[in-house]
Write an enzyme that holds these catalytic residues in place. Structure first.
Site, PDB file in Angstrom:
ATOM      1  N   GLU A  21       0.801  -1.268   0.150  1.00 25.70           N
ATOM      2  CA  GLU A  21       0.220   0.212   0.179  1.00 25.70           C
ATOM      3  C   GLU A  21       0.911   1.101   0.287  1.00 25.70           C
ATOM      4  O   GLU A  21       0.226   2.288  -0.613  1.00 25.70           O
ATOM      5  CB  GLU A  21      -0.941   0.091   1.133  1.00 25.70           C
ATOM      6  CG  GLU A  21      -1.711  -1.254   1.727  1.00 25.70           C
ATOM      7  CD  GLU A  21      -3.242  -1.568   2.526  1.00 25.70           C
ATOM      8  OE1 GLU A  21      -3.654  -0.927   2.543  1.00 25.70           O
ATOM      9  OE2 GLU A  21      -2.181  -1.538   3.575  1.00 25.70           O
ATOM     10  N   TYR A  53     -10.497  28.248   4.584  1.00 25.97           N
ATOM     11  CA  TYR A  53     -10.987  27.030   4.520  1.00 25.97           C
ATOM     12  C   TYR A  53      -9.832  26.786   3.789  1.00 25.97           C
ATOM     13  O   TYR A  53      -9.223  25.895   3.275  1.00 25.97           O
ATOM     14  CB  TYR A  53     -11.886  26.854   3.584  1.00 25.97           C
ATOM     15  CG  TYR A  53     -12.753  27.739   1.975  1.00 25.97           C
ATOM     16  CD1 TYR A  53     -12.198  27.714   1.272  1.00 25.97           C
ATOM     17  CD2 TYR A  53     -13.806  28.625   2.810  1.00 25.97           C
ATOM     18  CE1 TYR A  53     -12.382  28.040  -0.101  1.00 25.97           C
ATOM     19  CE2 TYR A  53     -14.055  29.173   1.224  1.00 25.97           C
ATOM     20  CZ  TYR A  53     -13.584  29.054   0.025  1.00 25.97           C
ATOM     21  OH  TYR A  53     -13.579  29.787  -0.920  1.00 25.97           O
ATOM     22  N   GLU A  72      -6.625   6.602  11.003  1.00 31.22           N
ATOM     23  CA  GLU A  72      -6.428   7.533  12.278  1.00 31.22           C
ATOM     24  C   GLU A  72      -5.580   8.246  13.139  1.00 31.22           C
ATOM     25  O   GLU A  72      -5.347   9.557  13.426  1.00 31.22           O
ATOM     26  CB  GLU A  72      -6.160   6.111  13.087  1.00 31.22           C
ATOM     27  CG  GLU A  72      -7.420   5.532  13.179  1.00 31.22           C
ATOM     28  CD  GLU A  72      -7.288   3.807  12.394  1.00 31.22           C
ATOM     29  OE1 GLU A  72      -6.562   3.803  11.413  1.00 31.22           O
ATOM     30  OE2 GLU A  72      -8.023   3.223  12.761  1.00 31.22           O
ATOM     31  N   LYS A  98     -10.835   5.905   2.797  1.00 30.62           N
ATOM     32  CA  LYS A  98      -9.525   5.313   2.153  1.00 30.62           C
ATOM     33  C   LYS A  98     -10.465   4.296   1.120  1.00 30.62           C
ATOM     34  O   LYS A  98     -11.011   3.500   1.359  1.00 30.62           O
ATOM     35  CB  LYS A  98      -8.987   4.044   2.968  1.00 30.62           C
ATOM     36  CG  LYS A  98      -7.811   3.375   2.274  1.00 30.62           C
ATOM     37  CD  LYS A  98      -7.127   2.640   3.037  1.00 30.62           C
ATOM     38  CE  LYS A  98      -5.968   2.157   2.383  1.00 30.62           C
ATOM     39  NZ  LYS A  98      -5.001   1.748   3.419  1.00 30.62           N
TER      40      LYS A  98
END
Length: 121
Positions: A21, A53, A72, A98
């Site tokens: 990954e 933003y 996380e 994801k």
């Protein structure tokens, strides 16, 4: 309370527990909401009286570029940066998806949501 949000912010990044990954990367989507009590009149039409933003996007981009094993960890790092940049915020909510995680069957996305509440700290 005023909320500034970014939704559906897409990144290609290299987060993942498995080495593959981190080598091939994948698509991620971030939803970020920041709530606060305005410190001044919004009628002043001054960006310094709110959460920008564009700055939130920059924080997300910066944290998404740091390869990590856990999403996380990425979500918490985004919260840490937002609360450092804007210490007056009352709440920060990060939903990090994801897309198409490498599992044994088709999955649209896995996700983690972390919510920071100033009063809880």
């Amino acid at each position: 309370m005023l909320t500034v949000s970014l939704n559906g912010v897409e990144f290609f990044a290299y987060h993942g527990f498995y080495q593959e990954e981190q080598l091939i990367g994948g698509r991620f989507i971030v939803d970020l909401s920041v709530a606060f009590k305005p410190v001044d009149e919004l009628s002043a039409d001054d960006i310094t009286h709110t959460v920008n933003y564009e700055t939130l996007h920059s924080i997300c981009r910066s944290e998404m570029s740091e390869t990590r094993k856990l999403i996380e960890t990425v979500a918490q790092a985004i919260i840490n940066q937002v609360t450092t940049q804007y210490p007056f915020v009352e709440q920060v909510d990060v939903l990090l998806k994801k897309m198409h995680p490498p599992l044994s069957g088709p999955v649209n996305h896995s996700a983690v949501r972390i919510t920071y509440n100033k009063g809880d700290n």
